[in-house]
Design a protein around this motif. Structure first.
Motif, PDB file in Angstrom:
ATOM      1  N   TYR A   1      54.128   3.261  17.584  1.00 10.55           N
ATOM      2  CA  TYR A   1      52.514   3.756  17.238  1.00 10.55           C
ATOM      3  C   TYR A   1      52.323   5.082  17.863  1.00 10.55           C
ATOM      4  O   TYR A   1      51.637   5.848  17.305  1.00 10.55           O
ATOM      5  CB  TYR A   1      51.856   2.554  17.855  1.00 10.55           C
ATOM      6  N   GLN A   2      52.591   5.286  19.157  1.00 12.53           N
ATOM      7  CA  GLN A   2      52.401   6.552  19.715  1.00 12.53           C
ATOM      8  C   GLN A   2      52.890   7.797  19.330  1.00 12.53           C
ATOM      9  O   GLN A   2      52.349   8.971  19.042  1.00 12.53           O
ATOM     10  CB  GLN A   2      52.501   6.414  21.511  1.00 12.53           C
ATOM     11  N   PHE A   3      54.256   7.642  18.839  1.00 15.56           N
ATOM     12  CA  PHE A   3      54.837   8.683  17.964  1.00 15.56           C
ATOM     13  C   PHE A   3      54.721   9.018  16.806  1.00 15.56           C
ATOM     14  O   PHE A   3      54.287  10.129  16.465  1.00 15.56           O
ATOM     15  CB  PHE A   3      56.275   8.098  17.894  1.00 15.56           C
TER      16      PHE A   3
ATOM     17  N   LYS B   1      48.636  14.014  14.633  1.00 14.66           N
ATOM     18  CA  LYS B   1      48.280  15.136  15.468  1.00 14.66           C
ATOM     19  C   LYS B   1      48.880  16.654  15.019  1.00 14.66           C
ATOM     20  O   LYS B   1      48.036  17.531  14.788  1.00 14.66           O
ATOM     21  CB  LYS B   1      48.065  15.103  16.797  1.00 14.66           C
ATOM     22  N   LYS B   2      49.917  16.492  15.154  1.00 15.41           N
ATOM     23  CA  LYS B   2      50.807  17.741  14.709  1.00 15.41           C
ATOM     24  C   LYS B   2      50.660  18.310  13.234  1.00 15.41           C
ATOM     25  O   LYS B   2      50.064  19.232  12.940  1.00 15.41           O
ATOM     26  CB  LYS B   2      52.300  17.505  15.278  1.00 15.41           C
ATOM     27  N   VAL B   3      51.274  17.335  12.448  1.00 12.19           N
ATOM     28  CA  VAL B   3      51.376  17.888  11.177  1.00 12.19           C
ATOM     29  C   VAL B   3      50.038  17.770  10.130  1.00 12.19           C
ATOM     30  O   VAL B   3      49.980  18.367   9.110  1.00 12.19           O
ATOM     31  CB  VAL B   3      52.672  17.024  10.427  1.00 12.19           C
TER      32      VAL B   3
ATOM     33  N   SER C   1      60.351   8.087  24.403  1.00 12.01           N
ATOM     34  CA  SER C   1      60.715   7.590  25.379  1.00 12.01           C
ATOM     35  C   SER C   1      60.452   6.104  25.544  1.00 12.01           C
ATOM     36  O   SER C   1      61.495   5.464  26.288  1.00 12.01           O
ATOM     37  CB  SER C   1      60.213   8.298  26.702  1.00 12.01           C
ATOM     38  N   LYS C   2      59.590   5.519  25.120  1.00  6.93           N
ATOM     39  CA  LYS C   2      59.224   3.876  25.217  1.00  6.93           C
ATOM     40  C   LYS C   2      60.354   3.382  24.436  1.00  6.93           C
ATOM     41  O   LYS C   2      60.683   2.166  24.903  1.00  6.93           O
ATOM     42  CB  LYS C   2      57.896   3.805  24.954  1.00  6.93           C
TER      43      LYS C   2
ATOM     44  N   MET D   1      54.374  12.201  21.095  1.00  7.55           N
ATOM     45  CA  MET D   1      55.558  12.033  20.420  1.00  7.55           C
ATOM     46  C   MET D   1      56.665  11.647  21.579  1.00  7.55           C
ATOM     47  O   MET D   1      57.660  11.025  21.494  1.00  7.55           O
ATOM     48  CB  MET D   1      56.197  13.030  19.499  1.00  7.55           C
ATOM     49  N   ALA D   2      56.590  12.713  22.479  1.00  8.55           N
ATOM     50  CA  ALA D   2      57.457  12.639  23.755  1.00  8.55           C
ATOM     51  C   ALA D   2      57.573  11.076  24.459  1.00  8.55           C
ATOM     52  O   ALA D   2      58.400  10.395  24.814  1.00  8.55           O
ATOM     53  CB  ALA D   2      57.408  13.732  24.810  1.00  8.55           C
TER      54      ALA D   2
END
Length: 477
Positions: free
Chosen positions: A197-199, A205-207, A258-259, A253-254
């Motif tokens: 979900y966070q990714f 946010k980015k694209v 990582s999760k 995304m990081a």
């Protein structure tokens, strides 16, 4: 290899499979998979700089051990300053040498001494500011006896080069990340779900936000002399959301990916544009860098423990250094100086820690004041961002001056226009979503999560497919 690229969409699942289903028996095997993946990931930018990353890793690993083993204070200081000087030497050479050479040459030219500076024809190694700061904090903490040296080279290497945070942070601490890489991880479905979900939200946010706003921000800034007041205001606002969506999107995304590997990273953004003053903004923006400078520069300089003069001095130092960290240009230093000026009244009035809780609005007059404090803080932030985005201080001053002198607020057509007024609706919708989610990590989880996930994926396909901007802004730092 960008997080928002097809190659990364292939790379990440392969690493995930090897990590959890092939080499999952021991901690060492898991770490080896992540080390190999991290080095491959970094070599995709420029394999030659992989040697610089390995050297920097070995330098801090070895000097950390030697500081701990040193029998005398002189020996501890020798190894400590060796690490500090070499790290800052590499950073200064690659990132700042040409800037200082050019600036010194211009200074001499101003006195009538014509010089031609000797410049280095090298590219900036991606992520050097981030992994250098990882190593510096580790060595400093050992020297100050806050932590013990790490003797497992693989574990330490993973701390420095872990690919989700390698090129644009967050800037991790050994006290937080090393204990996690020193134990075997077990798969946690709930954590992995949160990570997905966070990714995805970071990708939105980015694209969807950052890259769409970049289309307009770049067109306006590149042609600002022909733009009216309305366009210039919109250009500053679009860039504010471009850099926020770009950098916080990378951080999300990081943290999210990582999760997937069972490792938690430090939170780097906490809805900064809902801040009620500049002090709160800096507690919520690029948190890992702000806290790094606080712990390793501001507090050692005396922090806020001295008199007013010392507090003011330390405040300007911390903001100027923060600005200079972002790049070798006077515009970044000016950006840091402006933020120090913003912060100064709060410091002198001792109100810099008055907004510590999450903001809320009610149907009362007190909320009107809160709303305007948020709006004014965002306005000040946008004005400062103009210096961050402009090519020179002169251009930034001219840009802002035209906002107040042009006084034309009619719509202007841009040659590369795609969405026209729809982009304003998009930004407003993004603000509403973030406002309603400001008490959680990301907006997708919770009620109707699968529906929200579907809508996010649809937005990524619909808008991200046409994105012209693949690279992340903070990769240049």
């Amino acid at each position: 290899m960008f997080f928002n690229s097809l190659s990364f969409a292939i790379f990440l699942p392969i690493v995930f499979v090897f990590y959890w289903f092939v080499f999952n028996k021991t901690k060492s095997a898991q770490n080896a998979v992540l080390i190999i993946a991290s080095y491959y990931f970094y070599s995709c930018w420029d394999w030659r700089f992989l040697f610089l990353l390995v050297f920097s890793t070995f330098l801090d690993y070895y000097t950390g051990i030697m500081i701990e083993k040193a029998k005398t204070e002189l020996g501890r200081k020798f190894w400590f300053w060796l690490s500090i000087s070499v790290n800052l030497g590499f950073l200064g050479t690659f990132k700042y040498y040409n800037f200082f050479a050019d600036s010194f040459s211009e200074l001499l030219n101003g006195f009538g001494l014509q010089t031609s500076p000797l410049l280095l024809n090298v590219i900036l190694p991606v992520g050097i500011s981030f992994y250098t700061f990882h190593g510096l904090s580790y060595v400093i903490d050992i020297y100050l006896k806050r932590i013990k040296a790490e003797y497992n080279f693989v574990d330490y290497s993973l701390f420095v080069s872990y690919f989700p945070l390698l090129v644009a942070g967050p800037i991790e601490r050994a006290t937080h990340l090393l204990p996690q890489v020193k134990v075997k991880r077990t798969f946690d479905y709930q954590k992995a779900k949160e990570g997905v979900y966070q990714f995805i939200w970071g990708l939105i946010k980015k694209v969807v936000i950052a890259d769409t706003c970049a289309t307009y921000a770049n067109a306006i800034f590149d042609n600002y002399q022909s733009m009216n007041s309305l366009s210039l205001v919109l250009g500053a606002v679009y860039f504010a959301f471009q850099i926020y969506g770009d950098f916080s999107g990378y951080s999300d995304m990081a943290l999210g990916m990582s999760k997937l590997f069972g490792i938690d990273l430090l939170r780097n953004f906490n809805y900064p544009y809902f801040s009620r003053d500049i002090a709160e903004f800096w507690r919520r923006w690029h948190i890992s860098l702000s806290s790094w400078f606080r712990d390793y520069l501001y507090i050692p300089l005396g922090g806020s423990s001295g008199g007013t003069a010392m507090k003011v001095r330390n405040t300007f130092i911390i903001f100027l250094v923060s600005g200079f960290w972002h790049g070798a240009n006077w515009t970044f230093i000016a950006w840091g100086f402006i933020n120090a000026l913003y912060f100064l009244p709060l410091l002198l009035l001792k109100t810099n820690r008055s907004n510590m809780e999450t903001v809320s609005l009610q149907r009362d007059w007190a909320s009107v004041k809160v709303f305007f404090s948020i709006l004014s803080t965002f306005t000040l932030t946008c004005l400062a961002w103009v210096f961050f985005r402009a090519k020179s201080i002169t251009e930034a001053v001219d840009y802002i001056g035209r906002i107040f002198t042009n006084r034309s607020f009619v719509s202007q057509y841009l040659q590369n226009e795609r969405y026209n007024y729809e982009i304003i609706i998009l930004v407003v919708a993004f603000i509403v979503v973030e406002w309603n989610s400001r008490k959680q990590i990301e907006p997708i989880s919770g009620k109707y999560s699968y529906l929200k996930l579907t809508l996010c994926l649809a937005a990524i396909v619909a808008l991200g497919t046409y994105s012209d901007y693949k690279e992340f802004i903070y990769f240049q730092f």
